[in-house]
Motif scaffolding. Structure first.
Motif, PDB file in Angstrom:
ATOM      1  N   UNK A 289       0.785  -1.253  -0.070  1.00 25.81           N
ATOM      2  CA  UNK A 289      -0.155   0.032  -0.014  1.00 25.81           C
ATOM      3  C   UNK A 289       0.966   1.118   0.078  1.00 25.81           C
ATOM      4  N   UNK A 290       2.112   1.172   0.046  1.00 29.41           N
ATOM      5  CA  UNK A 290       2.988   2.387   0.011  1.00 29.41           C
ATOM      6  C   UNK A 290       3.816   2.635  -1.550  1.00 29.41           C
ATOM      7  N   UNK A 291       3.814   3.662  -1.739  1.00 29.58           N
ATOM      8  CA  UNK A 291       4.274   4.065  -3.133  1.00 29.58           C
ATOM      9  C   UNK A 291       5.916   4.432  -2.817  1.00 29.58           C
ATOM     10  N   UNK A 292       6.745   3.765  -3.762  1.00 28.76           N
ATOM     11  CA  UNK A 292       8.215   3.980  -3.776  1.00 28.76           C
ATOM     12  C   UNK A 292       8.664   4.487  -5.097  1.00 28.76           C
ATOM     13  N   UNK A 293       9.743   5.267  -4.931  1.00 28.28           N
ATOM     14  CA  UNK A 293      10.360   5.856  -5.918  1.00 28.28           C
ATOM     15  C   UNK A 293      11.873   5.645  -6.000  1.00 28.28           C
ATOM     16  N   UNK A 294      12.358   5.113  -6.990  1.00 31.77           N
ATOM     17  CA  UNK A 294      13.811   5.022  -7.076  1.00 31.77           C
ATOM     18  C   UNK A 294      14.348   5.848  -8.083  1.00 31.77           C
ATOM     19  N   UNK A 295      15.244   6.707  -7.818  1.00 28.91           N
ATOM     20  CA  UNK A 295      15.886   7.779  -8.771  1.00 28.91           C
ATOM     21  C   UNK A 295      17.349   7.431  -8.683  1.00 28.91           C
ATOM     22  N   UNK A 296      18.005   7.152  -9.734  1.00 27.75           N
ATOM     23  CA  UNK A 296      19.202   6.684  -9.983  1.00 27.75           C
ATOM     24  C   UNK A 296      19.996   7.143 -10.890  1.00 27.75           C
ATOM     25  N   UNK A 297      21.287   7.642 -10.647  1.00 28.97           N
ATOM     26  CA  UNK A 297      21.973   7.668 -12.094  1.00 28.97           C
ATOM     27  C   UNK A 297      22.876   6.445 -12.222  1.00 28.97           C
ATOM     28  N   UNK A 298      22.645   5.636 -12.975  1.00 29.19           N
ATOM     29  CA  UNK A 298      23.549   4.347 -13.192  1.00 29.19           C
ATOM     30  C   UNK A 298      24.582   4.559 -14.143  1.00 29.19           C
ATOM     31  N   UNK A 299      25.668   3.889 -13.818  1.00 30.38           N
ATOM     32  CA  UNK A 299      27.011   3.678 -14.798  1.00 30.38           C
ATOM     33  C   UNK A 299      26.766   2.566 -15.806  1.00 30.38           C
ATOM     34  N   UNK A 300      27.093   2.632 -16.939  1.00 33.13           N
ATOM     35  CA  UNK A 300      27.315   1.516 -17.661  1.00 33.13           C
ATOM     36  C   UNK A 300      28.725   1.400 -18.655  1.00 33.13           C
ATOM     37  N   UNK A 301      29.019   0.293 -18.773  1.00 35.42           N
ATOM     38  CA  UNK A 301      30.267   0.100 -19.527  1.00 35.42           C
ATOM     39  C   UNK A 301      30.212  -0.798 -20.716  1.00 35.42           C
ATOM     40  N   UNK A 302      30.823  -0.671 -21.672  1.00 36.10           N
ATOM     41  CA  UNK A 302      30.697  -1.543 -22.743  1.00 36.10           C
ATOM     42  C   UNK A 302      31.936  -2.415 -22.726  1.00 36.10           C
ATOM     43  N   UNK A 303      31.722  -3.632 -23.001  1.00 39.37           N
ATOM     44  CA  UNK A 303      32.988  -4.599 -23.112  1.00 39.37           C
ATOM     45  C   UNK A 303      32.898  -5.575 -24.084  1.00 39.37           C
ATOM     46  N   UNK A 304      33.852  -5.872 -24.974  1.00 41.49           N
ATOM     47  CA  UNK A 304      33.704  -6.796 -26.104  1.00 41.49           C
ATOM     48  C   UNK A 304      32.234  -6.655 -26.815  1.00 41.49           C
ATOM     49  N   UNK A 305      31.949  -5.219 -27.096  1.00 44.36           N
ATOM     50  CA  UNK A 305      30.567  -5.204 -27.757  1.00 44.36           C
ATOM     51  C   UNK A 305      29.373  -5.324 -27.033  1.00 44.36           C
ATOM     52  N   UNK A 306      29.326  -5.608 -25.710  1.00 48.05           N
ATOM     53  CA  UNK A 306      28.216  -5.800 -24.794  1.00 48.05           C
ATOM     54  C   UNK A 306      28.186  -4.726 -23.676  1.00 48.05           C
ATOM     55  N   UNK A 307      26.969  -4.165 -23.446  1.00 42.96           N
ATOM     56  CA  UNK A 307      26.758  -3.137 -22.363  1.00 42.96           C
ATOM     57  C   UNK A 307      26.472  -3.793 -21.081  1.00 42.96           C
ATOM     58  N   UNK A 308      27.169  -3.344 -20.073  1.00 39.11           N
ATOM     59  CA  UNK A 308      26.859  -3.893 -18.644  1.00 39.11           C
ATOM     60  C   UNK A 308      26.533  -2.912 -17.641  1.00 39.11           C
ATOM     61  N   UNK A 309      25.466  -3.047 -16.831  1.00 42.07           N
ATOM     62  CA  UNK A 309      25.457  -2.102 -15.547  1.00 42.07           C
ATOM     63  C   UNK A 309      26.481  -2.234 -14.702  1.00 42.07           C
ATOM     64  N   UNK A 310      26.906  -1.150 -14.259  1.00 43.66           N
ATOM     65  CA  UNK A 310      27.993  -1.336 -13.219  1.00 43.66           C
ATOM     66  C   UNK A 310      27.487  -0.883 -11.925  1.00 43.66           C
ATOM     67  N   UNK A 311      26.994   0.280 -11.571  1.00 46.77           N
ATOM     68  CA  UNK A 311      26.537   0.754 -10.270  1.00 46.77           C
ATOM     69  C   UNK A 311      25.714   1.867 -10.782  1.00 46.77           C
ATOM     70  N   UNK A 312      25.096   2.462  -9.371  1.00 45.01           N
ATOM     71  CA  UNK A 312      24.470   3.555  -9.558  1.00 45.01           C
ATOM     72  C   UNK A 312      24.238   4.507  -8.443  1.00 45.01           C
ATOM     73  N   UNK A 313      24.292   5.803  -8.422  1.00 42.65           N
ATOM     74  CA  UNK A 313      24.172   6.688  -7.296  1.00 42.65           C
ATOM     75  C   UNK A 313      22.832   7.417  -7.131  1.00 42.65           C
ATOM     76  N   UNK A 314      22.440   7.760  -5.980  1.00 40.00           N
ATOM     77  CA  UNK A 314      21.213   8.705  -5.913  1.00 40.00           C
ATOM     78  C   UNK A 314      21.793  10.172  -6.090  1.00 40.00           C
ATOM     79  N   UNK A 315      20.817  10.646  -6.897  1.00 37.53           N
ATOM     80  CA  UNK A 315      21.169  12.217  -7.140  1.00 37.53           C
ATOM     81  C   UNK A 315      20.949  12.967  -6.054  1.00 37.53           C
TER      82      UNK A 315
END
Length: 131
Positions: free
Chosen positions: A105-131
Motif C-alpha cells: 500500500x506504499x508507493x516507492x520511487x527509485x531515482x538513480x544515475x546508473x553507470x554502464x560500461x561496454x566490453x567486447x561489444x556488450x553493455x553492462x550495468x556497473x552501479x548507480x548513485x542517488x542524485x
C-alpha cells in the motif's frame, strides 16, 4: 510473471514486448542491447518480470552480487521514466531514471544515475548513485 509478445513492454516505450525488451531477454540477440538506455529499459523490464538470470548476466562482474533475491511478494512495478542519457565515450555512459513501485500500500520511487560500461561489444550495468 510472463508476457505475451504482443503485450505492451513494461519499460514504458509503448512498443510491443517482443519488439522492445523481449528481444534482449531471449533469442539470438540475448544480452546484446545496442546502447546503455536500451539496457536500462531491458533491466527494468527484467525486474518487472522477475528475470533474475538476465539481470545478473547484464551486471558487470566487478559489482555483480552473487545472488539476486526475487521481488518481494506483492511488489508492483508502476513505471519507468528515463530522464537522461549521457554518453561519456564509446565504452561508458550514464543513464538517469526514475522507477516507481508499490508495496504494502506504499508507493516507492527509485531515482538513480546508473553507470554502464561496454566490453567486447556488450553493455553492462556497473552501479548507480542517488542524485
Amino acid at each position: 510473471m510472463t508476457m505475451s509478445p504482443a503485450e505492451t513492454c513494461p519499460c514504458g516505450s509503448g512498443a510491443a514486448y517482443a519488439a522492445c525488451c523481449g528481444r534482449w531477454h531471449a533469442g539470438a540477440q540475448h544480452l546484446q542491447a545496442p546502447d546503455a538506455p536500451a539496457l536500462m529499459r531491458s533491466r527494468y523490464s527484467a525486474f518487472v518480470l522477475g528475470l533474475r538470470d538476465y539481470l545478473l548476466a547484464t551486471w558487470h562482474p566487478s559489482t555483480r552480487p552473487a545472488v539476486l533475491e526475487p521481488n518481494e511478494p506483492g511488489l508492483r512495478w508502476l513505471g519507468l521514466q528515463v530522464k537522461r542519457h549521457e554518453p561519456i565515450d564509446e565504452a561508458h555512459a550514464r543513464v538517469e531514471f526514475v522507477a516507481r513501485s508499490k508495496l504494502g500500500g506504499r508507493a516507492h520511487r527509485l531515482h538513480e544515475i546508473s553507470r554502464f560500461v561496454r566490453e567486447d561489444g556488450r553493455w553492462f550495468y556497473v552501479d548507480g548513485e542517488l542524485p
